[in-house]
Scaffold this motif. Structure first.
Motif, mmCIF file in Angstrom:
data_model
loop_
_atom_site.group_PDB
_atom_site.id
_atom_site.type_symbol
_atom_site.label_atom_id
_atom_site.label_comp_id
_atom_site.label_asym_id
_atom_site.label_seq_id
_atom_site.Cartn_x
_atom_site.Cartn_y
_atom_site.Cartn_z
ATOM 1 N N UNK A 1 11.642 -1.824 -15.212
ATOM 2 C CA UNK A 1 12.676 -2.556 -14.503
ATOM 3 C C UNK A 1 13.714 -3.161 -15.437
ATOM 4 N N UNK A 2 13.422 -3.174 -16.725
ATOM 5 C CA UNK A 2 14.426 -3.642 -17.681
ATOM 6 C C UNK A 2 15.623 -2.695 -17.724
ATOM 7 N N UNK A 3 15.367 -1.429 -17.360
ATOM 8 C CA UNK A 3 16.416 -0.411 -17.467
ATOM 9 C C UNK A 3 16.840 0.171 -16.129
ATOM 10 N N UNK A 4 16.024 0.011 -15.084
ATOM 11 C CA UNK A 4 16.284 0.657 -13.792
ATOM 12 C C UNK A 4 16.155 -0.361 -12.668
ATOM 13 N N UNK A 5 17.166 -0.408 -11.799
ATOM 14 C CA UNK A 5 17.060 -1.192 -10.567
ATOM 15 C C UNK A 5 16.319 -0.327 -9.554
ATOM 16 N N UNK A 6 15.090 -0.647 -9.305
ATOM 17 C CA UNK A 6 14.248 0.237 -8.513
ATOM 18 C C UNK A 6 14.531 0.177 -7.013
ATOM 19 N N UNK A 7 15.389 -0.743 -6.602
ATOM 20 C CA UNK A 7 15.825 -0.768 -5.204
ATOM 21 C C UNK A 7 17.140 0.000 -5.013
ATOM 22 N N UNK B 1 12.934 8.859 -3.714
ATOM 23 C CA UNK B 1 12.562 7.750 -4.593
ATOM 24 C C UNK B 1 13.014 6.403 -4.026
ATOM 25 N N UNK B 2 13.766 6.445 -2.940
ATOM 26 C CA UNK B 2 14.359 5.222 -2.408
ATOM 27 C C UNK B 2 13.306 4.317 -1.772
ATOM 28 N N UNK C 1 0.834 -1.198 0.000
ATOM 29 C CA UNK C 1 0.000 0.000 0.000
ATOM 30 C C UNK C 1 0.870 1.249 0.000
ATOM 31 N N UNK C 2 0.366 2.296 -0.635
ATOM 32 C CA UNK C 2 1.134 3.527 -0.818
ATOM 33 C C UNK C 2 0.634 4.629 0.108
ATOM 34 N N UNK C 3 1.556 5.243 0.835
ATOM 35 C CA UNK C 3 1.241 6.367 1.722
ATOM 36 C C UNK C 3 1.601 7.682 1.023
ATOM 37 N N UNK C 4 1.238 8.780 1.651
ATOM 38 C CA UNK C 4 1.562 10.099 1.098
ATOM 39 C C UNK C 4 3.063 10.242 0.863
ATOM 40 N N UNK C 5 3.877 9.746 1.795
ATOM 41 C CA UNK C 5 5.327 9.866 1.669
ATOM 42 C C UNK C 5 5.895 9.055 0.501
ATOM 43 N N UNK C 6 5.126 8.098 0.018
ATOM 44 C CA UNK C 6 5.625 7.205 -1.031
ATOM 45 C C UNK C 6 5.099 7.548 -2.419
ATOM 46 N N UNK C 7 4.317 8.613 -2.532
ATOM 47 C CA UNK C 7 3.663 8.916 -3.810
ATOM 48 C C UNK C 7 4.671 9.143 -4.932
ATOM 49 N N UNK C 8 5.705 9.913 -4.689
ATOM 50 C CA UNK C 8 6.670 10.210 -5.744
ATOM 51 C C UNK C 8 7.381 8.942 -6.197
ATOM 52 N N UNK C 9 7.758 8.096 -5.232
ATOM 53 C CA UNK C 9 8.413 6.836 -5.577
ATOM 54 C C UNK C 9 7.464 5.929 -6.352
ATOM 55 N N UNK C 10 6.202 5.892 -5.935
ATOM 56 C CA UNK C 10 5.207 5.065 -6.626
ATOM 57 C C UNK C 10 5.021 5.529 -8.066
ATOM 58 N N UNK C 11 4.996 6.829 -8.263
ATOM 59 C CA UNK C 11 4.857 7.357 -9.618
ATOM 60 C C UNK C 11 6.068 6.975 -10.461
ATOM 61 N N UNK C 12 7.253 7.107 -9.895
ATOM 62 C CA UNK C 12 8.485 6.837 -10.642
ATOM 63 C C UNK C 12 8.571 5.371 -11.059
ATOM 64 N N UNK C 13 8.336 4.447 -10.106
ATOM 65 C CA UNK C 13 8.461 3.026 -10.452
ATOM 66 C C UNK C 13 7.335 2.577 -11.373
ATOM 67 N N UNK C 14 6.289 3.419 -11.485
ATOM 68 C CA UNK C 14 5.204 3.096 -12.393
ATOM 69 C C UNK C 14 5.476 3.503 -13.828
ATOM 70 N N UNK C 15 6.386 4.445 -14.035
ATOM 71 C CA UNK C 15 6.655 4.913 -15.398
ATOM 72 C C UNK C 15 8.015 4.445 -15.932
ATOM 73 N N UNK C 16 8.874 3.959 -15.050
ATOM 74 C CA UNK C 16 10.179 3.456 -15.470
ATOM 75 C C UNK C 16 10.157 1.927 -15.506
#
Length: 205
Positions: free
Chosen positions: A88-94, A100-101, A71-86
């Motif tokens: 994983x073939x190109x970005x290690x999301x961890x 964004x961490x 589940x996504x909280x207010x503090x995680x919105x930017x990270x959630x948006x980023x991992x949704x548009x990038x």
């Protein structure tokens, strides 16, 4: 009142904003953001998420049969948006930094990792995959629920208001607003009236 009639559209909004974390049988990991997710059964506890075949996570979940719904909280919105548009073939999301961490956390019942910053993580095992057209629906049983202790009150009760969850509506993220009522609140007045009437009848007998 007048209305306009449009072609069929996905306007069942708002919807949850969740991050789906997964790991395939080769150890590759990814996080994707999904809005087409929901609860579908209470016994056994089951949820679903619909994912396009082209998404990097799709094949991972097909191969592993597992995922975690974070589940996504207010503090995680930017990270959630980023991992949704990038992808994983190109970005290690961890391996992202700053706001964004996201921290990889071992799950208890599945091999797919959870996201430590998420207030609630649902560990899921896929029970069925339904091909629907543009998306496949992964129906899964929730085998474990991980809850951050910060949203548990002194009596051990879950307080989701503290989680500061967000919703997604037609391309935009929203914080949940004010509480308008609780389940069955619409009948409370009638029940109180019946109770008073019953007490009055007893007094007159």
């Amino acid at each position: 009142m007048s209305r306009q009639y449009w072609k069929p559209s996905n306007l069942l909004n708002p919807v949850p904003c969740v991050m789906i974390s997964c790991r395939d049988t080769d150890g590759r990991e990814n996080i994707m953001t999904a809005a087409w997710a929901g609860t579908i059964c209470s016994d056994p506890v089951m949820v679903s998420v619909s994912i396009r075949k082209s998404r990097y996570s799709h094949d991972m979940i097909v191969r592993s049969g597992e995922y975690v719904m974070n589940l996504t909280s207010r503090d995680l919105v930017k990270a959630a948006d980023y991992v949704g548009i990038k992808s994983g073939r190109n970005v290690d999301k961890y391996s992202l930094f700053g706001d964004l961490h996201l921290t990889r956390m071992d799950s208890q019942k599945v091999k797919a990792p959870s996201i430590a910053e998420s207030p609630v993580c649902l560990e899921c095992k896929v029970r069925d995959v339904i091909e629907l057209g543009s998306h496949d629906m992964f129906i899964a049983e929730v085998v474990c629920t991980s809850v951050d202790e910060s949203i548990i009150d002194k009596n051990g009760k879950l307080d989701l208001k503290k989680a500061d969850l967000v919703a997604y509506s037609h391309g935009e993220y929203y914080a949940l607003g004010e509480k308008l009522g609780s389940f069955s609140y619409s009948t409370h007045k009638d029940e109180r009236l019946k109770t008073r009437q019953a007490k009055n009848r007893m007094k007159t007998q």
